[in-house]
Design a protein around this motif. Structure first.
Motif, mmCIF file in Angstrom:
data_model
loop_
_atom_site.group_PDB
_atom_site.id
_atom_site.type_symbol
_atom_site.label_atom_id
_atom_site.label_comp_id
_atom_site.label_asym_id
_atom_site.label_seq_id
_atom_site.Cartn_x
_atom_site.Cartn_y
_atom_site.Cartn_z
ATOM 1 N N PHE A 164 60.159 -59.586 -31.303
ATOM 2 C CA PHE A 164 59.332 -59.093 -30.443
ATOM 3 C C PHE A 164 58.477 -60.462 -29.746
ATOM 4 C CE2 PHE A 164 58.912 -55.875 -33.710
ATOM 5 C CZ PHE A 164 59.318 -54.786 -33.088
ATOM 6 N N LEU A 165 58.717 -61.425 -30.092
ATOM 7 C CA LEU A 165 58.224 -62.641 -29.306
ATOM 8 C C LEU A 165 58.881 -62.616 -28.104
ATOM 9 C CD1 LEU A 165 57.219 -65.036 -32.406
ATOM 10 C CD2 LEU A 165 55.495 -63.969 -30.622
ATOM 11 N N GLY A 166 60.064 -62.521 -28.287
ATOM 12 C CA GLY A 166 61.182 -63.020 -26.960
ATOM 13 C C GLY A 166 60.656 -62.077 -25.698
ATOM 14 N N PHE A 167 60.103 -61.012 -26.120
ATOM 15 C CA PHE A 167 59.473 -59.999 -24.906
ATOM 16 C C PHE A 167 58.248 -60.299 -24.323
ATOM 17 C CE2 PHE A 167 61.910 -56.441 -27.559
ATOM 18 C CZ PHE A 167 62.919 -56.289 -26.567
ATOM 19 N N VAL A 168 57.636 -61.265 -25.158
ATOM 20 C CA VAL A 168 56.451 -61.764 -24.679
ATOM 21 C C VAL A 168 56.640 -63.119 -23.988
ATOM 22 C CG1 VAL A 168 54.083 -62.681 -25.246
ATOM 23 C CG2 VAL A 168 55.013 -60.575 -26.554
ATOM 24 N N PHE A 169 57.625 -64.111 -24.721
ATOM 25 C CA PHE A 169 57.568 -65.423 -24.194
ATOM 26 C C PHE A 169 58.631 -65.572 -23.403
ATOM 27 C CE2 PHE A 169 55.296 -66.843 -28.424
ATOM 28 C CZ PHE A 169 54.195 -67.004 -27.907
#
Length: 404
Positions: free
Chosen positions: A274-279
């Motif tokens: 999920f962090l990959g979609f953000v960062f």
């Protein structure tokens, strides 16, 4: 990223603190990040003359450099920090001073020598030392030491453990830092490690846990979501996606073995995903090409596609709600196994070859003056030892050694 320094004590965050400790196991394989191939801007059926070929080559060369390449320094610093902390842990452990029975491994190393292999087959310190250095102990987290959710990811259970995790970090992390820079990858690594510790603490509430595998699986998860959210700039999309999925499944499959805590892996992977979609979001390819075109267009296309914005918002909300809910449950002492009767199979699947139940030890103690008599009730072994000073490991650790 196995682990189980002793049948009754240490484990490697690979986490199942089935005895006294857990240590994360780093991912065994690192997924290559496929190169981001820019699309050709020359029309189909163009002339194959040398001038056109040279122009096309120059265009592709310029397009390949559209994304800034960073010099990786943070990931090497993470590696150095983990190794230094392991050396500090071994110095504090001081096996020759605190071992009351048996002999230390590699005694020629002095206070850096290892605990007996029966206690820690990973060539490392005792679980008592790891707890003192900041290992994850759920009971202490509940009573105000929440910082252990982060400190545990910088500790390791042995030489084997730290080498496996750091090799994985070098192969995965350096390439990601080159692509996205130290800020984004640094946040991705630390927050994913926290997520792995949080999920592990919710399901495995006995023993101690250490290791960086939650953060390493977070990098794998980030790589997977990065392909999905930046779909338009990949040439071999499906090959890259399939490679990452296979590597992730293989590493998660290792987690069903005994003494390997898959909850840290799963928590880290989901956090990183999920962090990959953000960062790790990139502008769409056509926007980049137009922005860098020599002939400035009258109007640029949108920087991001609608699905990129949607994934960003959904992922941010899920992460925020998940972390807040998880922390509330943990600090209230909720054991998630009480609400999920089958979830323990995610960490260990029992077979005829091994048992997933934790080994329990029971000892009887009596003290006369400064001498302590300890008897292991499971095997009848007893030992009379001196109680030297405040650095004394304590009856529980001595019981584990005696019954091991």
């Amino acid at each position: 990223m196995g682990r189980d320094p002793s049948p009754a004590t240490l484990e490697v965050k690979i986490h199942p603190s089935r005895d006294d400790a857990a240590v994360h196991n780093g991912s065994r394989s690192s997924a290559p990040i496929p190169p981001r191939h820019s699309r050709r801007t020359s029309p189909a059926g163009s002339s194959s003359s040398s001038s056109n070929s040279s122009s096309s080559s120059a265009t592709r060369s310029r397009e390949f450099s559209l994304f800034k390449r960073w010099i990786p320094w943070l990931v090497p610093c993470f590696v150095v920090a983990n190794v230094v902390l392991f050396l500090v842990t071994m110095y504090v452990n001081d096996c020759p001073k605190h071992l009351f029975r048996g002999s230390c491994v590699a005694s020629f190393l002095g206070r850096f020598s290892f605990q007996p292999l029966k206690e820690n087959p990973l060539l490392g310190p005792s679980s008592y030392t790891l707890e003192k250095m900041g290992a994850l102990v759920v009971d202490k987290v509940i009573h105000g030491q929440a910082w252990r959710l982060l400190s545990c990811m910088w500790l390791h259970g042995g030489v084997v453990h730290v080498l496996a995790n750091m090799l994985s970090l070098v192969f995965i992390g350096i390439r990601l830092e080159q692509e996205f820079g130290f800020v984004r990858i640094g946040f991705l690594y630390v927050i994913s490690g926290f997520g792995g510790s949080l999920l592990s603490a919710l399901f495995i509430q006995s023993g101690i846990s250490v290791g960086a595998s939650g953060a390493l699986f977070g990098l794998l998860g980030g790589m997977l979501s990065e392909i999905l959210i930046n779909w338009t700039i990949y040439a071999n999309k499906f090959a890259a996606l399939l490679t990452l999925i296979v590597i992730t499944l293989i590493n998660l499959a290792v987690g069903i073995l005994p003494h390997v805590d898959n909850f840290a892996h799963i928590g880290g992977f989901l956090s990183g995903f999920f962090l990959g979609f953000v960062f790790l979001i990139r502008p769409q390819f056509k926007w980049i090409v137009q922005r860098n075109s020599s002939s400035a267009p009258s109007s640029l296309k949108d920087r991001h596609k609608p699905y990129q914005y949607i994934l960003w918002i959904i992922s941010f909300l899920l992460l925020t709600c998940g972390y807040i809910t998880g922390l509330i449950f943990l600090l209230r002492g909720v054991n998630m196994n009480d609400h999920c009767s089958w979830c323990h199979y995610l960490s260990c699947v029992p077979t005829r070859l091994w048992n997933c139940n934790p080994k329990r030890v029971y000892c009887e103690t009596s003290q006369i003056g400064n001498r302590l008599n300890i008897t292991c009730l499971s095997n009848g072994r007893s030992e009379l030892v001196d109680v030297p000073d405040a650095g004394f490991p304590g009856p529980l650790q001595l019981c584990y050694q005696l019954c091991g």
